[in-house]
Motif scaffolding. Sequence first.
Motif, PDB file in Angstrom:
ATOM      1  N   GLU A 108      30.581  65.472 -36.446  1.00 34.62           N
ATOM      2  CA  GLU A 108      29.215  65.853 -36.793  1.00 34.62           C
ATOM      3  C   GLU A 108      29.203  66.917 -37.880  1.00 34.62           C
ATOM      4  O   GLU A 108      28.387  66.871 -38.810  1.00 34.62           O
ATOM      5  CB  GLU A 108      28.468  66.357 -35.559  1.00 34.62           C
ATOM      6  CG  GLU A 108      27.021  66.731 -35.842  1.00 34.62           C
ATOM      7  CD  GLU A 108      26.288  67.229 -34.601  1.00 34.62           C
ATOM      8  OE1 GLU A 108      25.130  67.663 -34.746  1.00 34.62           O
ATOM      9  OE2 GLU A 108      26.882  67.195 -33.500  1.00 34.62           O
ATOM     10  N   VAL A 162      34.721  77.966 -29.206  1.00 32.37           N
ATOM     11  CA  VAL A 162      34.145  77.449 -27.964  1.00 32.37           C
ATOM     12  C   VAL A 162      35.219  77.468 -26.884  1.00 32.37           C
ATOM     13  O   VAL A 162      36.418  77.414 -27.171  1.00 32.37           O
ATOM     14  CB  VAL A 162      33.596  76.021 -28.168  1.00 32.37           C
ATOM     15  CG1 VAL A 162      34.732  75.026 -28.381  1.00 32.37           C
ATOM     16  CG2 VAL A 162      32.720  75.583 -27.012  1.00 32.37           C
ATOM     17  N   GLU A 301      28.760  75.790 -35.643  1.00 30.09           N
ATOM     18  CA  GLU A 301      27.364  75.489 -35.332  1.00 30.09           C
ATOM     19  C   GLU A 301      27.236  74.241 -34.474  1.00 30.09           C
ATOM     20  O   GLU A 301      26.414  74.175 -33.556  1.00 30.09           O
ATOM     21  CB  GLU A 301      26.572  75.270 -36.626  1.00 30.09           C
ATOM     22  CG  GLU A 301      26.308  76.526 -37.431  1.00 30.09           C
ATOM     23  CD  GLU A 301      25.652  76.198 -38.763  1.00 30.09           C
ATOM     24  OE1 GLU A 301      25.260  75.019 -38.946  1.00 30.09           O
ATOM     25  OE2 GLU A 301      25.543  77.090 -39.609  1.00 30.09           O
ATOM     26  N   THR A 302      28.016  73.222 -34.800  1.00 26.30           N
ATOM     27  CA  THR A 302      27.827  71.919 -34.168  1.00 26.30           C
ATOM     28  C   THR A 302      28.635  71.730 -32.898  1.00 26.30           C
ATOM     29  O   THR A 302      28.201  71.017 -31.987  1.00 26.30           O
ATOM     30  CB  THR A 302      28.201  70.799 -35.154  1.00 26.30           C
ATOM     31  OG1 THR A 302      29.566  70.954 -35.568  1.00 26.30           O
ATOM     32  CG2 THR A 302      27.303  70.844 -36.387  1.00 26.30           C
ATOM     33  N   ALA A 304      29.654  73.751 -30.328  1.00 29.33           N
ATOM     34  CA  ALA A 304      29.240  74.308 -29.043  1.00 29.33           C
ATOM     35  C   ALA A 304      28.181  73.431 -28.383  1.00 29.33           C
ATOM     36  O   ALA A 304      28.241  73.142 -27.183  1.00 29.33           O
ATOM     37  CB  ALA A 304      28.720  75.732 -29.226  1.00 29.33           C
ATOM     38  N   GLU A 305      27.218  72.970 -29.185  1.00 32.80           N
ATOM     39  CA  GLU A 305      26.168  72.113 -28.641  1.00 32.80           C
ATOM     40  C   GLU A 305      26.742  70.780 -28.172  1.00 32.80           C
ATOM     41  O   GLU A 305      26.339  70.244 -27.140  1.00 32.80           O
ATOM     42  CB  GLU A 305      25.101  71.880 -29.704  1.00 32.80           C
ATOM     43  CG  GLU A 305      23.942  71.023 -29.224  1.00 32.80           C
ATOM     44  CD  GLU A 305      22.872  70.858 -30.281  1.00 32.80           C
ATOM     45  OE1 GLU A 305      21.981  70.022 -30.087  1.00 32.80           O
ATOM     46  OE2 GLU A 305      22.932  71.569 -31.302  1.00 32.80           O
ATOM     47  N   THR A 306      27.709  70.257 -28.929  1.00 35.53           N
ATOM     48  CA  THR A 306      28.307  68.980 -28.563  1.00 35.53           C
ATOM     49  C   THR A 306      29.104  69.097 -27.280  1.00 35.53           C
ATOM     50  O   THR A 306      29.065  68.213 -26.421  1.00 35.53           O
ATOM     51  CB  THR A 306      29.212  68.477 -29.698  1.00 35.53           C
ATOM     52  OG1 THR A 306      28.474  68.474 -30.922  1.00 35.53           O
ATOM     53  CG2 THR A 306      29.708  67.075 -29.407  1.00 35.53           C
ATOM     54  N   ALA A 308      28.581  71.232 -24.864  1.00 35.07           N
ATOM     55  CA  ALA A 308      27.617  71.347 -23.774  1.00 35.07           C
ATOM     56  C   ALA A 308      27.088  69.977 -23.367  1.00 35.07           C
ATOM     57  O   ALA A 308      26.935  69.662 -22.185  1.00 35.07           O
ATOM     58  CB  ALA A 308      26.469  72.264 -24.166  1.00 35.07           C
ATOM     59  N   GLY A 309      26.818  69.119 -24.356  1.00 38.56           N
ATOM     60  CA  GLY A 309      26.350  67.787 -24.054  1.00 38.56           C
ATOM     61  C   GLY A 309      27.400  66.935 -23.388  1.00 38.56           C
ATOM     62  O   GLY A 309      27.094  66.111 -22.516  1.00 38.56           O
TER      63      GLY A 309
END
Length: 319
Positions: A108, A162, A301-302, A304-306, A308-309
Motif C-alpha cells: 500500500e 509497529v 503511515e500505512t 500500522a492501520e493495515t 490493525a486490520g
Amino acid sequence: MTLDDLRVFVAVCRAGSLSAVARELDRTQSAVSQHVRRLERETGVDLLERRPRGVVPTEAGRVLYEAAADGLAGIDGALRRLGELAAGEGGSVRVTTGGTTVRHFMAEAIAVFRGRHPGVSLEFRTETSGRGCFEALRAGGVDLAWITLGRPVPGFEQRPVVELPWVLAVPAGDPLAARNRIDAADLADVRLVGLPPNSVSGAHLDAALADLGVRAGSDTSVADWDTALLLAELGLGHAVVPAVPGLSGLSPGLPGLAAAGGGSLRLVPVPALPPLPVGWAVRRWEALTPPARAFAETVAETVAETVAGTVAGGGGGGA
C-alpha cells in the motif's frame, strides 16, 4: 575565479556585446567588464578582442568559453537535480529487506508514494537476514533497511514502526481453531514449525516462550514466515507467527500462494507473547535524502492501520 565570472564571460561570448549582457543581467557595463578582467588576470591571457561592433573571444577565450559552457551546463543540471531532491521530486530510494516483506508491509505504501512522488524511483534489494541488511547499509548500497528490531547495533539507528502481535496458525479442523485465544500453557503440547534459524524473530519467540516456562517442540524449520504458514496449512505442524499485514482472509489459501489441497487456516491470537517490533534501520536519519525520509514515513503511515486490520480480520476462532 568564480562561477559568476564564468557565467558572465559565457554570456558575453554568446551575445558578442558587453552592453547587451549588462542590460540582460541588470548590471552596469563596468561590472560586466570587471568579471572578464578578473578572468584575464587569473589566466594571464586576453580572452576577448574588442571590435567596433562588440567583442569576440580570442583563441584562448574560445578554449575557456567551450570548457566553461560545458561545465556550467553540467553544474546547472546538477543544481536542478539537487532542487528536485530537496523537494522530494526526483532521485531514488533504495531499500533492503526480506523476501516477503515488500508484499506484507509495503504494498500500500508503494502505491501511495508513487502517487505523491512520481519522479522518484524505488529499488528493492532482498537479503536473507537482518545481518545482511546491516551489511548492505554499511556498504552504502541502500538507504533504508526494514528489519525485525533487536539489540542496538553500533553505527546504526533503529526506529520502530509497529509491534506485531503473535498468532497461532492452525488448520480449520484443528480443535484449537475454535478458540478465541491461545494461552501459553496450550503451546506446551503443540509441535511448532520453527521460525528461521538465527533470526531475530525466532530468538524473540524462543525467549518469550522460555520466560513463560513453555518448552514447545519443533521438528521443522523454515526460511520465512510465509513458508511456516504453508507448512501449517499442509498439516506439518502449528505455526506461531507475527500477525503481519496480509494474513487476514487466509481461507482457502494464503495470499499470493495457491491453496493447498483445499485446506484453510485459522489465526488465533496468543496474547501472552510480547509483540514483535519491526521498523527501519539506517546509518543516520539526518543524512537521509528527502525522498528516502518520505518513503519511510509513508510506510509508517500505512502499515500500522493495515496491521490493525489484519488482527481484527484474521485472528480469531469461534467462541
